[in-house]
Write an enzyme that holds these catalytic residues in place. Sequence first.
Site, short mmCIF file in Angstrom:
data_model
loop_
_atom_site.label_atom_id
_atom_site.label_comp_id
_atom_site.label_asym_id
_atom_site.label_seq_id
_atom_site.Cartn_x
_atom_site.Cartn_y
_atom_site.Cartn_z
CE LYS A 126 1.16 -2.96 5.79
NZ LYS A 126 2.38 -3.72 5.50
CB THR A 127 -2.76 -1.86 0.15
OG1 THR A 127 -1.88 -1.05 0.91
CG2 THR A 127 -3.68 -0.97 -0.67
CD GLU A 170 -2.45 -0.47 3.96
OE1 GLU A 170 -1.22 -0.51 3.75
OE2 GLU A 170 -3.29 -0.01 3.15
#
Length: 505
Positions: A126-127, A170
């Site tokens: 995600k990040t 995110e």
Amino acid sequence: MGLLEPVELVGPQDLGATHFIAAGGSGMNGIASMFLDLGLPVSGSDRSDSAYLRGLAARGADVHVGHRAEQLGGARTVVVSSAIREDNPELAEARRRGLRVLHRSAALGSLMLGRRGVAVAGTHGKTTTTAMVVGALVGAGLDPSYVIGGAFTGSKSGGHLGSGDVMVVEADESDGSFLQYPAQIAVVTNVDPDHLSNWGTAQAYADGFLRFATAAGVAVLVVSADDPGAVELTAAVRRRALDGAGHVPEIVTFGLDADADVRITGATYAGTGSSFRLGRDGTGGPMTLDVPGAYNAANAAAAYAVLSWLGVDDATAREQLSTYAGTNRRFQLVGTVDGVRVYDDYAHHPTEVLSTLRAARTAVADGGRVVAVLQPHLYTRTRDLWRELAEATSLADEAVVMDVCGDREDPIPGVTGALVADAIPAGTAHVTYEPDWDEAAPVVAGLARRGDLVVTLGCGDVTKVAPLIVDALARRSDLSVRTVGSAAPQDDAPRADQLQPGGGR
């Protein structure tokens, strides 16, 4: 902690003076910064000082070290993360006063109202994927708004209120907060069961992603064509369309699979980078990344799909993605001493640990070894996944296993780091179990030798061990330290309670 249910979103201007509990956390700090950008009164607190907290103070926020009821002042709204317990004195006071209490996801969702939202979800990635999308949009001159769980390498913030109409966030699945965001583009990097203390079962976890992918406002789902859980999600969305069971978005797949809409081909991985071809529908061309591993190529393909849907042309998308330099705690070089490189990585799920160690393996030359320093995170995750953690860690040559970072959880009898250390298969990594946090750095310094790559693994306070290893190596060698990628001095490193639960790579 439990799962959250979405609430009706209220615009930031209607929230009034807002107090952020744990304002020093990377994700919370980004939201508070954006409230300041809107000219709203902001206050906040955290249990210890940090660069994030000082940055808010420098911009006019009323911030405090420690949690006390009187620090709420005249706040009308209080924002909390899932890590904040009900007995926190500020949260208890907010409840007593009858103030509006919002989870951080609702505060973030309020900022997305009226914008083209991009929500990046997935058990892992995600990040990095969020940061890749944001960096490329900035490079293309679109000035997006964004909130990322980890700051860009070398920066002190994970949030920005831009002048453009796109907002990228995110989206954390750990507590169900990803269901709160009003997104037009939903990204799913993978679906790998985790956080089952909240979700209960792997099927419930998968059903949460289906709900995320088919939310009413989602126009397009960008989803992996390689990850088994993501492939099943795509099939479930398509079954929903055939059954006429509700809203179904356009689907854009990415990955190595021959049928992927955005396809990776000709990939090679060497050192701490990679090269491959990336494109869609006959467009595309060569790409290079200065971050390692197949997982980062996949993250770039997901970002490329998002950029294409937002109207960024192929050449610009590939050019801007190639400039990506990483985010804090994602295979981040902390320092080099006497031929030993020390990296820090957020990997805490077995799949992430395996991917990181595979990437580390490509970055060592003949004779160099991979030294993994693993801090298992959460008692429940360790209880559920200790075998898988051990198997993943076995890819290292030397494995130093620390005790569990419990973070927000109470200990579970019998669940310690030894559970993982003892399960690493014989004949693979040489294992050292070191439950004393203060002894981890000197133990690693005693094991490492010229040509080795050391990587600390975990999303807890193991991040503070990496610079201590660098210092211990320097004392051992009586050398000055050459730091390269350290984002902050040790006392500014994010703590376990500052990191948002479930943050991806």
